[in-house]
Enzyme design. Sequence first.
Site, PDB file in Angstrom:
ATOM      1  N   SER A   1       0.845  -1.189   0.000  1.00  0.00           N
ATOM      2  CA  SER A   1       0.000   0.000   0.000  1.00  0.00           C
ATOM      3  C   SER A   1       0.878   1.235   0.000  1.00  0.00           C
ATOM      4  CB  SER A   1      -0.888   0.011   1.245  1.00  0.00           C
ATOM      5  OG  SER A   1      -1.463   1.283   1.479  1.00  0.00           O
TER       6      SER A   1
ATOM      7  N   TYR B   1      -0.234   0.138  11.104  1.00  0.00           N
ATOM      8  CA  TYR B   1      -0.610  -0.285   9.754  1.00  0.00           C
ATOM      9  C   TYR B   1       0.482   0.076   8.760  1.00  0.00           C
ATOM     10  CZ  TYR B   1      -2.890  -0.216   5.194  1.00  0.00           C
ATOM     11  OH  TYR B   1      -3.187  -0.406   3.861  1.00  0.00           O
TER      12      TYR B   1
END
Length: 320
Positions: free
Chosen positions: A159, A185
């Site tokens: 990501s 994250y």
Amino acid sequence: MHKTQQRRLRSGFGPHSTADDVLDGIDLAGTTALVTGGYSGLGLATTRALVRAGADVIVPARRPEQAAEALRDLPRVRVAALELSDLDSVRAFAEDVLDTGVRLGIVVCGAGVMACPETRVGPGWEAHFAVNHLGHYALVNRLRPALSPERARVVAVASSGHFLSDIRWHDPHFRDEPYDPWLAYAQSKPANALFALHLDTLGAAAGIHAHAVHPGSILTPLQRHVPREEQVAQGWITADGTTPAGFKSPEQGAATALWAAMSPLLDGYGGAYCQDCDVAEPAETEDMLVGGVKPWAVDRDAAARLWTLSAELTGVDSFG
């Protein structure tokens, strides 16, 4: 830093291409793929496209009953229980796969969590690092004997969240510093990229290649822990609930992983970080919608360091 070669290949596809576009004309009959998270969001779009192209698909699922319901209309799909945060579950799942004698031509590591409340798993591991990275690291290592010796590609779904953090080498599990769900994250995303990079280094001689991909900005159940007001503040949805420009559909988001799993253009570009169905270029801005890749996510020395750390934490290393 000893980095990968990140240069666009002019693939003929782009940000609006779909999973079906990149598999158009490709016959995957006789190929078995494994897609973690393959029953929701991007993973479901990936599974559907693979089945339409003729592949058999194994879908490991934390919630197998929910997965079976989501996939009930698709032929040639097998659901099996897997909890990525539990190394005993990873081992049991992998042993069951190996017992079937199946050969895996494609593995897409797409399951994950985002911005969840502080959660400890296993021996006190932080959940993002454990689920998004360590579980997939252990799974692929356990499945090493099943990876096709003729041609196997492993795709780790990363990501642009990696823009926000390198690996927190000093404290990856937030034991010494206050927990931050977004940093937790974020650090799991360069971990995905570095895992693919070193896996390719170790597996290339055996015909096993790996890539990391940024699928783009897509609204999926991955955002379930992010309050609506925060999603509006982040610009992910508008105040009236519509999706803003620059976001992709799940079918568009799944395209890059499948392109990375199949494209012959990537021969010789093992370990490259991909975006918009092409090799991503180095990030020149901090705009995550524009994307690209930061240097710490394509650093070969860091990839080797992370592999060593992951092997120590999980007790598994089938490639070293």
